[in-house]
Design a protein around this motif. Structure first.
Motif, PDB file in Angstrom:
ATOM      1  N   GLU A  16      -4.660  -9.679  -7.057  1.00 33.34           N
ATOM      2  CA  GLU A  16      -5.875  -9.248  -7.485  1.00 33.34           C
ATOM      3  C   GLU A  16      -7.109 -10.381  -7.499  1.00 33.34           C
ATOM      4  O   GLU A  16      -8.096  -9.841  -7.476  1.00 33.34           O
ATOM      5  N   ASP A  17      -6.310 -11.483  -7.180  1.00 28.98           N
ATOM      6  CA  ASP A  17      -7.624 -12.722  -6.883  1.00 28.98           C
ATOM      7  C   ASP A  17      -6.692 -13.776  -5.781  1.00 28.98           C
ATOM      8  O   ASP A  17      -5.492 -14.023  -6.079  1.00 28.98           O
ATOM      9  N   VAL A  18      -7.570 -14.454  -4.989  1.00 26.62           N
ATOM     10  CA  VAL A  18      -6.881 -15.193  -4.170  1.00 26.62           C
ATOM     11  C   VAL A  18      -7.940 -16.396  -4.056  1.00 26.62           C
ATOM     12  O   VAL A  18      -9.219 -16.031  -3.709  1.00 26.62           O
ATOM     13  N   ARG A  19      -7.846 -17.788  -3.635  1.00 23.29           N
ATOM     14  CA  ARG A  19      -8.577 -18.587  -3.574  1.00 23.29           C
ATOM     15  C   ARG A  19      -7.791 -19.800  -2.704  1.00 23.29           C
ATOM     16  O   ARG A  19      -6.814 -20.049  -2.909  1.00 23.29           O
ATOM     17  N   PHE A  20      -8.455 -20.466  -1.699  1.00 17.63           N
ATOM     18  CA  PHE A  20      -8.116 -21.387  -1.009  1.00 17.63           C
ATOM     19  C   PHE A  20      -9.197 -22.317  -0.706  1.00 17.63           C
ATOM     20  O   PHE A  20     -10.348 -22.199  -0.590  1.00 17.63           O
ATOM     21  N   ALA A  21      -8.937 -23.512  -0.802  1.00 16.83           N
ATOM     22  CA  ALA A  21      -9.742 -24.804  -0.623  1.00 16.83           C
ATOM     23  C   ALA A  21      -9.168 -25.750   0.191  1.00 16.83           C
ATOM     24  O   ALA A  21      -7.954 -26.143  -0.039  1.00 16.83           O
ATOM     25  N   PHE A  22      -9.913 -26.442   1.102  1.00 22.79           N
ATOM     26  CA  PHE A  22      -9.327 -27.439   2.018  1.00 22.79           C
ATOM     27  C   PHE A  22     -10.179 -28.557   1.952  1.00 22.79           C
ATOM     28  O   PHE A  22     -11.514 -28.525   1.838  1.00 22.79           O
ATOM     29  N   GLY A  23      -9.678 -30.001   2.057  1.00 22.67           N
ATOM     30  CA  GLY A  23     -10.417 -31.138   1.826  1.00 22.67           C
ATOM     31  C   GLY A  23     -10.002 -31.917   3.261  1.00 22.67           C
ATOM     32  O   GLY A  23      -9.218 -31.828   3.737  1.00 22.67           O
ATOM     33  N   ALA A  24     -10.997 -32.938   3.421  1.00 24.60           N
ATOM     34  CA  ALA A  24     -10.699 -33.749   4.660  1.00 24.60           C
ATOM     35  C   ALA A  24     -10.845 -32.866   5.795  1.00 24.60           C
ATOM     36  O   ALA A  24     -10.194 -33.523   6.864  1.00 24.60           O
ATOM     37  N   VAL A  25     -11.453 -31.683   6.102  1.00 25.80           N
ATOM     38  CA  VAL A  25     -11.465 -30.935   7.291  1.00 25.80           C
ATOM     39  C   VAL A  25     -12.910 -30.650   7.776  1.00 25.80           C
ATOM     40  O   VAL A  25     -12.798 -29.790   8.463  1.00 25.80           O
ATOM     41  N   GLY A  26     -13.830 -31.230   7.034  1.00 24.60           N
ATOM     42  CA  GLY A  26     -15.105 -31.002   7.338  1.00 24.60           C
ATOM     43  C   GLY A  26     -16.075 -31.941   6.505  1.00 24.60           C
ATOM     44  O   GLY A  26     -15.604 -32.768   5.798  1.00 24.60           O
ATOM     45  N   PRO A  27     -17.416 -31.790   6.619  1.00 21.71           N
ATOM     46  CA  PRO A  27     -18.321 -32.661   5.956  1.00 21.71           C
ATOM     47  C   PRO A  27     -18.213 -32.372   4.417  1.00 21.71           C
ATOM     48  O   PRO A  27     -18.515 -33.569   3.643  1.00 21.71           O
ATOM     49  N   THR A  28     -17.774 -31.303   3.947  1.00 21.79           N
ATOM     50  CA  THR A  28     -17.535 -31.185   2.411  1.00 21.79           C
ATOM     51  C   THR A  28     -16.126 -30.111   2.289  1.00 21.79           C
ATOM     52  O   THR A  28     -15.700 -29.986   3.519  1.00 21.79           O
ATOM     53  N   MET A  29     -15.697 -29.965   1.257  1.00 20.23           N
ATOM     54  CA  MET A  29     -14.765 -28.928   0.981  1.00 20.23           C
ATOM     55  C   MET A  29     -14.912 -27.715   1.725  1.00 20.23           C
ATOM     56  O   MET A  29     -16.200 -27.162   1.790  1.00 20.23           O
ATOM     57  N   VAL A  30     -13.841 -27.126   2.229  1.00 22.51           N
ATOM     58  CA  VAL A  30     -14.037 -25.833   2.990  1.00 22.51           C
ATOM     59  C   VAL A  30     -13.484 -24.821   2.106  1.00 22.51           C
ATOM     60  O   VAL A  30     -12.210 -24.844   1.785  1.00 22.51           O
ATOM     61  N   ARG A  31     -14.005 -23.805   1.968  1.00 26.76           N
ATOM     62  CA  ARG A  31     -13.582 -22.522   1.220  1.00 26.76           C
ATOM     63  C   ARG A  31     -14.618 -21.239   1.825  1.00 26.76           C
ATOM     64  O   ARG A  31     -15.571 -21.462   2.043  1.00 26.76           O
ATOM     65  N   SER A  32     -13.995 -20.194   1.635  1.00 30.00           N
ATOM     66  CA  SER A  32     -14.515 -18.984   2.336  1.00 30.00           C
ATOM     67  C   SER A  32     -14.305 -17.755   1.266  1.00 30.00           C
ATOM     68  O   SER A  32     -13.055 -17.265   1.488  1.00 30.00           O
ATOM     69  N   ILE A  33     -15.093 -17.354   0.571  1.00 28.43           N
ATOM     70  CA  ILE A  33     -14.712 -16.235  -0.270  1.00 28.43           C
ATOM     71  C   ILE A  33     -14.582 -14.996   0.549  1.00 28.43           C
ATOM     72  O   ILE A  33     -13.776 -14.087   0.061  1.00 28.43           O
ATOM     73  N   ASP A  34     -15.525 -14.978   1.462  1.00 21.28           N
ATOM     74  CA  ASP A  34     -15.336 -13.596   2.531  1.00 21.28           C
ATOM     75  C   ASP A  34     -14.160 -13.569   2.957  1.00 21.28           C
ATOM     76  O   ASP A  34     -13.483 -12.351   2.969  1.00 21.28           O
ATOM     77  N   ILE A  35     -13.424 -14.833   3.412  1.00 25.98           N
ATOM     78  CA  ILE A  35     -12.002 -14.606   4.072  1.00 25.98           C
ATOM     79  C   ILE A  35     -11.185 -14.311   2.759  1.00 25.98           C
ATOM     80  O   ILE A  35     -10.212 -13.398   3.222  1.00 25.98           O
ATOM     81  N   GLU A  36     -10.945 -15.016   1.693  1.00 28.03           N
ATOM     82  CA  GLU A  36     -10.259 -14.549   0.652  1.00 28.03           C
ATOM     83  C   GLU A  36     -10.485 -13.153   0.284  1.00 28.03           C
ATOM     84  O   GLU A  36      -9.135 -12.452  -0.056  1.00 28.03           O
ATOM     85  N   LYS A  37     -11.546 -12.519   0.126  1.00 31.34           N
ATOM     86  CA  LYS A  37     -11.379 -11.192  -0.233  1.00 31.34           C
ATOM     87  C   LYS A  37     -10.706 -10.130   0.776  1.00 31.34           C
ATOM     88  O   LYS A  37     -10.429  -9.057   0.313  1.00 31.34           O
ATOM     89  N   LYS A  38     -10.662 -10.374   1.985  1.00 28.64           N
ATOM     90  CA  LYS A  38      -9.818  -9.660   2.737  1.00 28.64           C
ATOM     91  C   LYS A  38      -8.375  -9.517   2.362  1.00 28.64           C
ATOM     92  O   LYS A  38      -7.744  -8.362   2.655  1.00 28.64           O
ATOM     93  N   LEU A  39      -7.742 -10.260   1.479  1.00 32.87           N
ATOM     94  CA  LEU A  39      -6.438 -10.441   1.136  1.00 32.87           C
ATOM     95  C   LEU A  39      -6.252  -9.633  -0.522  1.00 32.87           C
ATOM     96  O   LEU A  39      -5.145  -9.118  -0.935  1.00 32.87           O
ATOM     97  N   VAL A  40      -7.530  -9.413  -1.077  1.00 37.35           N
ATOM     98  CA  VAL A  40      -7.438  -8.640  -2.387  1.00 37.35           C
ATOM     99  C   VAL A  40      -6.912  -7.088  -2.096  1.00 37.35           C
ATOM    100  O   VAL A  40      -7.470  -6.559  -1.298  1.00 37.35           O
TER     101      VAL A  40
END
Length: 94
Positions: free
Chosen positions: A15-39
């Protein structure tokens, strides 16, 4: 490298999915568009669904080399954490 993952499931469907990555870019990395592919997908996820999400994040994760780690190591670890999280056959209830 930091990783946080969240999946809310109802009757084996995401129903909902979220991912966040730290220390892999200048800021935290998250993509709602990619997450939506799994809903709407069912658990366990198909290998092709996992590969698609990992590949999409591979394109946007841009770590740097510094005294603590190399960029390739950070990228490899972050994608492995994501792959591991997505390949779990079941998840714990809240």
């Amino acid at each position: 490298v930091g990783f946080a993952g969240y999946i809310r499931i109802n009757d084996a469907r995401i129903e909902d999915v979220r991912f966040a990555f730290g220390a892999v870019g200048p800021t935290m990395v998250r993509s709602i568009d990619i997450e939506k592919k799994l809903v709407g997908k069912t658990i366990p996820l198909a290998d092709s669904d996992i590969a698609q999400v990992v590949s999409a994040f591979e394109q946007i994760i841009r770590p740097i080399d510094d005294q603590r780690s190399t960029a390739i190591y950070r990228k490899t670890v972050s994608l492995n954490l994501l792959r591991y999280f997505l390949s779990k056959k079941q998840y714990h209830a809240n």
